[in-house]
Design a protein around this motif. Sequence first.
Motif, PDB file in Angstrom:
ATOM      1  N   ALA A 283       0.819  -1.286  -0.098  1.00 20.08           N
ATOM      2  CA  ALA A 283       0.043  -0.067   0.178  1.00 20.08           C
ATOM      3  C   ALA A 283       0.684   1.342   0.047  1.00 20.08           C
ATOM      4  O   ALA A 283       0.609   2.217  -0.831  1.00 20.08           O
ATOM      5  CB  ALA A 283      -1.142   0.111   1.225  1.00 20.08           C
ATOM      6  N   LEU A 284       1.920   1.233   0.766  1.00 19.83           N
ATOM      7  CA  LEU A 284       2.874   2.392   0.911  1.00 19.83           C
ATOM      8  C   LEU A 284       3.735   2.659  -0.644  1.00 19.83           C
ATOM      9  O   LEU A 284       3.544   3.860  -0.942  1.00 19.83           O
ATOM     10  CB  LEU A 284       4.101   2.156   1.939  1.00 19.83           C
ATOM     11  CG  LEU A 284       4.902   3.237   1.928  1.00 19.83           C
ATOM     12  CD1 LEU A 284       4.189   4.567   2.287  1.00 19.83           C
ATOM     13  CD2 LEU A 284       5.839   2.896   2.890  1.00 19.83           C
ATOM     14  N   VAL A 285       3.944   1.603  -1.126  1.00 18.47           N
ATOM     15  CA  VAL A 285       4.460   1.672  -2.372  1.00 18.47           C
ATOM     16  C   VAL A 285       3.550   2.209  -3.438  1.00 18.47           C
ATOM     17  O   VAL A 285       3.832   3.428  -4.242  1.00 18.47           O
ATOM     18  CB  VAL A 285       5.038   0.400  -3.024  1.00 18.47           C
ATOM     19  CG1 VAL A 285       5.468   0.383  -4.501  1.00 18.47           C
ATOM     20  CG2 VAL A 285       6.179  -0.117  -2.036  1.00 18.47           C
ATOM     21  N   GLY A 286       2.311   1.926  -3.417  1.00 24.04           N
ATOM     22  CA  GLY A 286       1.358   2.407  -4.366  1.00 24.04           C
ATOM     23  C   GLY A 286       1.014   3.959  -3.910  1.00 24.04           C
ATOM     24  O   GLY A 286       0.887   4.877  -4.891  1.00 24.04           O
ATOM     25  N   ASP A 287       1.071   4.342  -2.726  1.00 26.60           N
ATOM     26  CA  ASP A 287       0.802   5.570  -2.346  1.00 26.60           C
ATOM     27  C   ASP A 287       1.979   6.510  -2.659  1.00 26.60           C
ATOM     28  O   ASP A 287       1.801   7.529  -3.215  1.00 26.60           O
ATOM     29  CB  ASP A 287       0.539   5.994  -0.752  1.00 26.60           C
ATOM     30  CG  ASP A 287      -0.574   5.193  -0.282  1.00 26.60           C
ATOM     31  OD1 ASP A 287      -1.593   5.070  -1.095  1.00 26.60           O
ATOM     32  OD2 ASP A 287      -0.867   4.986   0.849  1.00 26.60           O
ATOM     33  N   ILE A 288       3.233   6.051  -2.527  1.00 23.70           N
ATOM     34  CA  ILE A 288       4.337   6.739  -3.053  1.00 23.70           C
ATOM     35  C   ILE A 288       4.311   6.915  -4.541  1.00 23.70           C
ATOM     36  O   ILE A 288       4.407   8.165  -4.895  1.00 23.70           O
ATOM     37  CB  ILE A 288       5.832   6.237  -2.759  1.00 23.70           C
ATOM     38  CG1 ILE A 288       5.812   5.934  -1.064  1.00 23.70           C
ATOM     39  CG2 ILE A 288       6.907   6.614  -3.488  1.00 23.70           C
ATOM     40  CD1 ILE A 288       7.018   5.266  -0.881  1.00 23.70           C
ATOM     41  N   THR A 289       3.863   5.926  -5.233  1.00 23.91           N
ATOM     42  CA  THR A 289       3.624   6.086  -6.847  1.00 23.91           C
ATOM     43  C   THR A 289       2.659   7.412  -6.942  1.00 23.91           C
ATOM     44  O   THR A 289       3.098   8.066  -8.010  1.00 23.91           O
ATOM     45  CB  THR A 289       3.475   4.912  -7.438  1.00 23.91           C
ATOM     46  OG1 THR A 289       4.526   3.862  -7.046  1.00 23.91           O
ATOM     47  CG2 THR A 289       3.355   4.949  -9.048  1.00 23.91           C
ATOM     48  N   ALA A 290       1.667   7.354  -6.388  1.00 19.75           N
ATOM     49  CA  ALA A 290       0.554   7.971  -6.571  1.00 19.75           C
ATOM     50  C   ALA A 290       0.905   9.549  -6.321  1.00 19.75           C
ATOM     51  O   ALA A 290       0.558  10.498  -7.261  1.00 19.75           O
ATOM     52  CB  ALA A 290      -0.779   7.648  -5.911  1.00 19.75           C
ATOM     53  N   THR A 291       1.710   9.689  -5.251  1.00 17.41           N
ATOM     54  CA  THR A 291       2.014  11.007  -4.826  1.00 17.41           C
ATOM     55  C   THR A 291       3.004  11.568  -5.878  1.00 17.41           C
ATOM     56  O   THR A 291       2.994  12.576  -6.364  1.00 17.41           O
ATOM     57  CB  THR A 291       2.682  10.837  -3.363  1.00 17.41           C
ATOM     58  OG1 THR A 291       1.700  10.541  -2.594  1.00 17.41           O
ATOM     59  CG2 THR A 291       3.173  12.479  -2.960  1.00 17.41           C
ATOM     60  N   ARG A 292       3.921  10.712  -6.197  1.00 18.86           N
ATOM     61  CA  ARG A 292       4.873  11.017  -7.361  1.00 18.86           C
ATOM     62  C   ARG A 292       4.151  11.541  -8.640  1.00 18.86           C
ATOM     63  O   ARG A 292       4.566  12.504  -9.212  1.00 18.86           O
ATOM     64  CB  ARG A 292       6.079  10.047  -7.657  1.00 18.86           C
ATOM     65  CG  ARG A 292       7.094  10.290  -8.429  1.00 18.86           C
ATOM     66  CD  ARG A 292       8.051   9.362  -8.462  1.00 18.86           C
ATOM     67  NE  ARG A 292       8.881   9.175  -7.458  1.00 18.86           N
ATOM     68  CZ  ARG A 292       9.100   8.119  -6.763  1.00 18.86           C
ATOM     69  NH1 ARG A 292       8.355   6.924  -7.156  1.00 18.86           N
ATOM     70  NH2 ARG A 292       9.758   8.396  -5.387  1.00 18.86           N
ATOM     71  N   ARG A 293       3.210  10.815  -8.983  1.00 20.68           N
ATOM     72  CA  ARG A 293       2.422  11.404 -10.230  1.00 20.68           C
ATOM     73  C   ARG A 293       1.812  12.653 -10.034  1.00 20.68           C
ATOM     74  O   ARG A 293       1.700  13.346 -10.918  1.00 20.68           O
ATOM     75  CB  ARG A 293       1.568   9.941 -10.428  1.00 20.68           C
ATOM     76  CG  ARG A 293       1.932   9.056 -11.161  1.00 20.68           C
ATOM     77  CD  ARG A 293       0.855   7.912 -11.737  1.00 20.68           C
ATOM     78  NE  ARG A 293       1.711   6.704 -12.035  1.00 20.68           N
ATOM     79  CZ  ARG A 293       1.195   5.595 -11.562  1.00 20.68           C
ATOM     80  NH1 ARG A 293       0.105   5.523 -10.676  1.00 20.68           N
ATOM     81  NH2 ARG A 293       1.746   4.625 -11.982  1.00 20.68           N
ATOM     82  N   SER A 294       1.159  12.908  -8.942  1.00 21.91           N
ATOM     83  CA  SER A 294       0.276  13.879  -8.543  1.00 21.91           C
ATOM     84  C   SER A 294       1.264  15.336  -8.346  1.00 21.91           C
ATOM     85  O   SER A 294       0.661  16.379  -8.824  1.00 21.91           O
ATOM     86  CB  SER A 294      -0.544  13.922  -7.290  1.00 21.91           C
ATOM     87  OG  SER A 294       0.338  14.128  -6.253  1.00 21.91           O
ATOM     88  N   LEU A 295       2.453  15.019  -8.098  1.00 16.37           N
ATOM     89  CA  LEU A 295       3.582  16.236  -8.055  1.00 16.37           C
ATOM     90  C   LEU A 295       4.314  16.218  -9.219  1.00 16.37           C
ATOM     91  O   LEU A 295       5.091  16.939  -9.615  1.00 16.37           O
ATOM     92  CB  LEU A 295       4.472  16.006  -6.926  1.00 16.37           C
ATOM     93  CG  LEU A 295       3.839  16.039  -5.400  1.00 16.37           C
ATOM     94  CD1 LEU A 295       4.906  16.032  -4.384  1.00 16.37           C
ATOM     95  CD2 LEU A 295       2.976  17.632  -5.091  1.00 16.37           C
ATOM     96  N   GLY A 296       3.851  15.318 -10.215  1.00 13.14           N
ATOM     97  CA  GLY A 296       4.741  15.464 -11.619  1.00 13.14           C
ATOM     98  C   GLY A 296       6.038  15.370 -11.563  1.00 13.14           C
ATOM     99  O   GLY A 296       6.988  15.533 -12.222  1.00 13.14           O
ATOM    100  N   THR A 297       6.382  14.198 -10.490  1.00  9.45           N
ATOM    101  CA  THR A 297       7.884  13.813 -10.460  1.00  9.45           C
ATOM    102  C   THR A 297       8.283  12.484 -10.746  1.00  9.45           C
ATOM    103  O   THR A 297       7.334  11.752 -10.961  1.00  9.45           O
ATOM    104  CB  THR A 297       8.685  14.044  -9.143  1.00  9.45           C
ATOM    105  OG1 THR A 297       7.758  13.078  -8.224  1.00  9.45           O
ATOM    106  CG2 THR A 297       8.485  15.518  -8.563  1.00  9.45           C
TER     107      THR A 297
END
Length: 98
Positions: free
Chosen positions: A81-95
């Motif tokens: 779940a954490l890996v998924g959340d990191i990935t989603a955050t990275r996408r939302s911040l455009g990094t």
Amino acid sequence: MIEAGQAALSAIGQDSDHKKAAVVYADIAQAQLQLGDIAEGVTYARRALESAQRSESTWGLQHLTTVEKALASHQDQAARALVGDITATRRSLGTSPV
């Protein structure tokens, strides 16, 4: 390393500087994972992610890259779940991962 990280968190004031806190939390998470303590690693990585999200810190997210890679092969539900959340955050911040 873990004690040093705790001292660093106390010194920077977690409530006032989320960018620095994100980096320190990520470093503590990495140390926990290297020691084989997945649960504590996930806990500190989650704190790192939350701090990075609050500050919209790409710097904090970059520090989570090693944690993300370390957790990628784990089947633990919290780790996944954490890996998924990191990935989603990275996408939302455009990094992207470094």
